[in-house]
Scaffold this motif. Structure first.
Motif: not given
Length: 132
Positions: A87, A19, A123, A14, A82
């Motif tokens: 995700q 992200c 996520a 990430y 989500a």
């Protein structure tokens, strides 16, 4: 037979905002066509994300001389959903890259739409931590 296949998630990296920057998967799949004249074995997919765009790469096997991933398809990542701690991009559009077309022996043109891709990852995590 649906023609779908699944690659298990191996790890996710990430960025600072949580992200997805990169998702690594395990396993391999073999594509054969044209009476056996086309045979491509690819494995350990890697999805490298750049905002709403990504590139899906594979490490070729079965006699290929390179250990570097080959960019096979460009992916459009729109409408991430989500679901709790997951995700997902469902049926993301893909298009064959130049190196992907070469990998498939020019049986398909650069930019040709390929099968849609669904990606599920945990996520985002703070601080760019890696999840494995």
């Amino acid at each position: 037979m649906s023609g779908e296949f699944y690659f298990p998630l191996v790890g996710v990296e990430y960025d600072e905002e949580g992200c997805v920057r990169e998702a690594r998967f395990g396993g391999e799949v073999e594509f054969t066509a044209h009476g056996g004249m086309l045979r491509v074995v690819i494995g350990d997919p890697l999805l490298t994300v750049h905002g709403r765009a990504a590139v899906l790469s594979f490490v070729p096997s079965a006699g290929e001389s390179t250990e570097e991933p080959i960019d096979v398809v460009d992916v459009v990542l729109e409408g991430a959903k989500a679901d709790g701690a997951v995700q997902m991009w469902h049926e993301a559009a893909t298009a064959l890259t130049h190196t992907g077309a070469e990998l498939f022996g020019w049986s398909y043109a650069t930019g040709e739409p390929m099968a849609a891709l669904t990606v599920r990852v945990p996520a985002g995590r703070p601080s760019g931590r890696e999840d494995e």
